[in-house]
Design a protein around this motif. Structure first.
Motif, PDB file in Angstrom:
ATOM      1  N   GLU A  78       0.821  -1.214   0.000  1.00 42.44           N
ATOM      2  CA  GLU A  78       0.000   0.000   0.000  1.00 42.44           C
ATOM      3  C   GLU A  78       0.853   1.262   0.000  1.00 42.44           C
ATOM      4  O   GLU A  78       1.994   1.232   0.470  1.00 42.44           O
ATOM      5  N   GLN A 104      -3.340   5.639  -1.311  1.00 43.74           N
ATOM      6  CA  GLN A 104      -4.610   4.927  -1.392  1.00 43.74           C
ATOM      7  C   GLN A 104      -5.409   5.142  -0.111  1.00 43.74           C
ATOM      8  O   GLN A 104      -6.617   5.263  -0.145  1.00 43.74           O
ATOM      9  N   LYS A 105      -4.706   5.173   1.016  1.00 41.14           N
ATOM     10  CA  LYS A 105      -5.383   5.391   2.295  1.00 41.14           C
ATOM     11  C   LYS A 105      -4.659   6.502   3.052  1.00 41.14           C
ATOM     12  O   LYS A 105      -3.494   6.783   2.777  1.00 41.14           O
ATOM     13  N   ARG A 130      -4.705  10.244  -7.561  1.00 39.89           N
ATOM     14  CA  ARG A 130      -3.976   9.212  -8.298  1.00 39.89           C
ATOM     15  C   ARG A 130      -4.374   9.289  -9.774  1.00 39.89           C
ATOM     16  O   ARG A 130      -4.019  10.268 -10.411  1.00 39.89           O
ATOM     17  N   LYS A 172      -9.953   5.276   3.141  1.00 45.95           N
ATOM     18  CA  LYS A 172      -9.523   5.396   1.753  1.00 45.95           C
ATOM     19  C   LYS A 172      -9.599   6.866   1.372  1.00 45.95           C
ATOM     20  O   LYS A 172     -10.559   7.557   1.744  1.00 45.95           O
TER      21      LYS A 172
END
Ligand code: ADP
Ligand code: MG
Length: 320
Positions: free
Chosen positions: A28, A205-206, A286, A220
Motif C-alpha cells: 500500500e 490509497q489510504k 492518483r 480510503k
C-alpha cells in the motif's frame, strides 16, 4: 503488514502519541497527514526502531518492534528505510558512493555493489550523475539519490518524511511519480508523511489524519473526500466556504462517471428549476479526477432535487 495498536509515546513525561491505531497492508501507499507538531515524524521513527515507545504495540509482519535488541533493530532497518525533506547526503562523496554507502557498511562484495548502484541509478533516473558530488545537483536530483540509497538494501517498507516539502511543484510531481513507480515495480509499501494534501491525493490509497497525537480520521482517500470528513475540512481550512442563507445548499460530488459531470445541465432540463453555483473544484486523485460543486437551490425545489439526485446515484451532502 504493519499493525499499530494503541501506540503511546512520551518525551519527558509529555505524551506526543496518544493511542495510535493503524493497519497498513503490504504494497500500500499510506499517507499520514497533519499539522506540524502533531506527531508524524515521531510515529515514523517508532516504525523503523529509531524511537522506542512507552506502551502499545507495533508489529511488522508479526514481529513486535519493542522486543528487538540492538542487532535485530539494525537488521530491521534494512527492511524499513527512510527518506527525508533535507536529503542527508555525504557531501564529500560522489553520487555513486552515496548510493553504495549502506551496502559498503554491510560489507557487500564490490562487484555486487557496483551492479546494484547502476541498477538503482537507472530506476531513479540519475545514471548520468554518478560521478558528481551532491552539491552540484538540484533538489530533485538529490532526492533521487536519497531514494536510490534508501532502496539499496532491498527494503520492504519505505518511510518518506516530508520528502517533497522542499521541492517546487513540478519537481514534487516528478518525485511522487517516481514513488508510485517504485511501489508498483518493486512492490514496496510506502508510508508518506506530509502536511501537503496534494501529496496525499497524488499518491496515497489510504490516509490517516493526525491531530495532536491522535488519529482523528482514517480511511480510503476518495472515501474520506466523498464523505466530506469534518476533520479533514478543518485541516484543509475549508470551513469558511461561502454559503447563501436563502434556500438550501447542496454539495454535489463529481465522480469519474459521466452522469455526475453532466448533472447540472440535466437538473436544469429535467426538473425545470433555477439554482446558483456557489463554488466548485475538481482535483486529481492518483489516476482519477474527483470534485464537487456547491449549489444553492430554492427551498420549494429541494425535495425533488434530492430525490432526483438519489435516483441517479449521485452522491450529495446537504449543508443545511
Ligand atoms: P511532526 O513531525 O508532526 O511535526 P513531531 O513528531 O516531530 O511532529 O513532534 C511531535 C511532538 O513531539 C512535538 O511537540 C515535538 O516538540 C515533540 N518531540 C519530538 N521529538 C522530540 C524529542 N526528541 N524530544 C522531546 N520532544 C520531542
Ligand atoms: Mg516532522
Amino acid at each position: 503488514m504493519i499493525e499499530i495498536n494503541n501506540l503511546k509515546k512520551s518525551f519527558d513525561g509529555l505524551e506526543v502519541l496518544k493511542g495510535i491505531n493503524i493497519t497498513i497492508e503490504d504494497g500500500e501507499i499510506y499517507g499520514l497527514v497533519g499539522k506540524s507538531g502533531s506527531g508524524k515524524s515521531t510515529l515514523l521513527r517508532c516504525l523503523n526502531g529509531l524511537e522506542s515507545y512507552s506502551s502499545g504495540s507495533i508489529k511488522i509482519n508479526g514481529i513486535e518492534l519493542n522486543s528487538l535488541d540492538k542487532k535485530e533493530l539494525k537488521i530491521l532497518r534494512k527492511d524499513v528505510s527512510m527518506i527525508f525533506q533535507h536529503f542527508p547526503l555525504l557531501g564529500r562523496k560522489t553520487v555513486y558512493d552515496n548510493i553504495g554507502f549502506p551496502m559498503k557498511c554491510w560489507k557487500y562484495d564490490k562487484k555486487i555493489i557496483d551492479n546494484r548502484i547502476k541498477e538503482l541509478a537507472e530506476i531513479v533516473g540519475i545514471t548520468d550523475k554518478l560521478n558528481q558530488k551532491p552539491t552540484t545537483l538540484s533538489g530533485g536530483q538529490k532526492q533521487r539519490v536519497s531514494i536510490a540509497r534508501a532502496l539499496s538494501m532491498n527494503p520492504k517498507i519505505l518511510l518518506s518524511d516530508e520528502a517533497t516539502s522542499a521541492l517546487d511543484p513540478t519537481t514534487t510531481a516528478d518525485i511522487l511519480q517516481l514513488l508510485r513507480e517504485i511501489n508498483k515495480k518493486l512492490g514496496i509499501t510506502i508510508i508518506v508523511v506530509t502536511h501537503q494534501m496534494e501529496v496525499i491525493r497524488e499518491v496515497c490509497q489510504k490516509v490517516s489524519l493526525l491531530e495532536n497525537g491522535h488519529i482523528v480520521t482514517s480511511g480510503k482517500v476518495d472515501d474520506i473526500f466523498l464523505n466530506g470528513s469534518k476533520e479533514l475540512n478543518r485541516f484543509l481550512g475549508n470551513e469558511e466556504i461561502f454559503r447563501s442563507s436563502n434556500g438550501v445548499n447542496l454539495r454535489i460530488m463529481l465522480l469519474e462517471n459521466d452522469d455526475s459531470k453532466q448533472i447540472i445541465s440535466k437538473i436544469a432540463r429535467d426538473l425545470d428549476v433555477d439554482f446558483s453555483i456557489l463554488g466548485g473544484k475538481v482535483d486529481k486523485y492518483r489516476d482519477k479526477h474527483l470534485g464537487s460543486l456547491l449549489i444553492n437551490f430554492h427551498k420549494k425545489d429541494i425535495y425533488k432535487v434530492k430525490e432526483y439526485l438519489t435516483n441517479k446515484h449521485i452522491v450529495w451532502h446537504s449543508l443545511e
